[in-house]
Motif scaffolding. Structure first.
Motif, PDB file in Angstrom:
ATOM      1  N   MET A  31      35.939  13.958  86.907  1.00 20.35           N
ATOM      2  CA  MET A  31      36.003  12.604  87.451  1.00 20.35           C
ATOM      3  C   MET A  31      34.631  12.030  87.780  1.00 20.35           C
ATOM      4  N   ALA A  32      33.765  12.805  88.418  1.00 21.54           N
ATOM      5  CA  ALA A  32      32.473  12.274  88.849  1.00 21.54           C
ATOM      6  C   ALA A  32      31.643  11.804  87.654  1.00 21.54           C
ATOM      7  N   ASP A  33      31.514  12.654  86.642  1.00 23.14           N
ATOM      8  CA  ASP A  33      30.732  12.273  85.467  1.00 23.14           C
ATOM      9  C   ASP A  33      31.364  11.075  84.766  1.00 23.14           C
ATOM     10  N   PHE A  34      32.695  11.042  84.719  1.00 24.82           N
ATOM     11  CA  PHE A  34      33.387   9.945  84.050  1.00 24.82           C
ATOM     12  C   PHE A  34      33.099   8.621  84.745  1.00 24.82           C
ATOM     13  N   PRO A  42      34.869  -2.148  81.031  1.00 21.89           N
ATOM     14  CA  PRO A  42      35.730  -3.075  81.785  1.00 21.89           C
ATOM     15  C   PRO A  42      37.032  -2.442  82.268  1.00 21.89           C
ATOM     16  N   LYS A  43      37.637  -1.576  81.452  1.00 22.57           N
ATOM     17  CA  LYS A  43      38.892  -0.949  81.857  1.00 22.57           C
ATOM     18  C   LYS A  43      38.679  -0.009  83.041  1.00 22.57           C
ATOM     19  N   VAL A  44      37.541   0.666  83.051  1.00 22.04           N
ATOM     20  CA  VAL A  44      37.231   1.576  84.159  1.00 22.04           C
ATOM     21  C   VAL A  44      36.828   0.785  85.397  1.00 22.04           C
ATOM     22  N   LEU A  85      42.902   6.099  85.904  1.00 24.81           N
ATOM     23  CA  LEU A  85      41.660   6.808  85.593  1.00 24.81           C
ATOM     24  C   LEU A  85      41.939   8.221  85.107  1.00 24.81           C
ATOM     25  N   GLN A  86      42.917   8.888  85.730  1.00 28.51           N
ATOM     26  CA  GLN A  86      43.298  10.211  85.245  1.00 28.51           C
ATOM     27  C   GLN A  86      43.783  10.137  83.807  1.00 28.51           C
ATOM     28  N   GLY A  87      44.556   9.107  83.494  1.00 32.51           N
ATOM     29  CA  GLY A  87      45.048   8.955  82.133  1.00 32.51           C
ATOM     30  C   GLY A  87      43.920   8.829  81.126  1.00 32.51           C
ATOM     31  N   MET A  88      42.881   8.085  81.488  1.00 30.68           N
ATOM     32  CA  MET A  88      41.723   7.948  80.601  1.00 30.68           C
ATOM     33  C   MET A  88      41.026   9.288  80.402  1.00 30.68           C
ATOM     34  N   LEU A  89      40.895  10.052  81.478  1.00 33.34           N
ATOM     35  CA  LEU A  89      40.259  11.364  81.391  1.00 33.34           C
ATOM     36  C   LEU A  89      41.090  12.327  80.555  1.00 33.34           C
TER      37      LEU A  89
END
Length: 229
Positions: A31-34, A42-44, A85-89
């Motif tokens: 998560m931190a690096d992401f 924009p999505k993030v 955000l989890q979904g993106m990761l």
């Protein structure tokens, strides 16, 4: 007659341990690096702005936002921006082959069978729609997404509140009694029943006590129930 099946994921179609021992740790680790590398996306940035609004942390305080997100992961907070955000990761993890989505073989077989019988299949999970599509799209039983007609997440509302199921029914445009909701959490079933849906309690391992609700042990049991209705 049941025409629509709405299913939970965690503990129902998929192992709870996969979510808590594979997906959550992966998100916590990356998560931190992401956040730091993708904050200009924009999505993030949209999701980070929601984290800031809900936590009171400044939107440009990335360290503070990361701390909030890590705390929410530990709490298993059902916060929409965290789930997004989890979904993106997780999408990165699936695409890189770090893991495959766990789906019980009996669930995969039943989903195929029900789809072929003309039933409409939907998902309602606290995980984001993206995360739902990933677990079924990259599952160890193959790509199961063609069997689903749609997906619902916490944007419909909390899973233990009947208004959420009313919102889903409004989206589906069907009579409540034609929908069968599957979950391992009895409070979610209570909420769905309050909205008029039919339900099935799927408990794979633990022996429930203090409830008169019938217990389904697998999707074969659910299929037998369907044939009675």
């Amino acid at each position: 007659m049941i025409r629509v099946i709405l299913t939970d994921i965690e503990g129902t179609t998929s192992s709870i341990s996969f979510v808590h021992e594979v997906l959550f740790p992966y998100a916590a680790e990356h998560m931190a690096d992401f956040v730091r590398t993708e904050a200009s996306n924009p999505k993030v940035s949209e999701q980070l702005a929601m984290v800031a609004d809900q936590s009171g942390v400044a939107a440009d305080d990335f360290d503070g936002l990361i701390d909030v997100l890590q705390a929410w992961i530990r709490e298993d907070r059902k916060a929409t921006p965290l789930k997004a955000l989890q979904g993106m990761l997780w999408e990165q993890g699936y695409q890189q082959g770090a893991f495959r989505g766990h789906v019980y073989p009996d669930a995969a077989d039943a989903l195929r069978h029900w789809h072929d019988r003309g039933l409409r299949l939907y998902v309602y999970s606290s995980g984001s729609v993206k995360a739902q599509k990933l677990i079924f799209g990259f599952s160890d039983c193959g790509d199961l997404t063609p069997y689903f007609s749609g997906y619902f997440d916490t944007r419909m509302g909390p899973k233990k509140e009947s208004v959420s199921y009313c919102n889903i029914l409004n989206e589906l445009g069907v009579e409540p009694s034609t929908v069968l909701f599957l979950s391992d959490v009895e409070a979610e079933l209570d909420a769905a029943e309050a909205a008029g849906m039919q339900t099935a309690w799927l408990v794979r391992n633990a022996a429930p006590t203090g409830s008169k609700r019938p217990v389904m042990r697998n999707f074969q049991d659910v299929d037998a129930l369907l044939k009675q209705r």
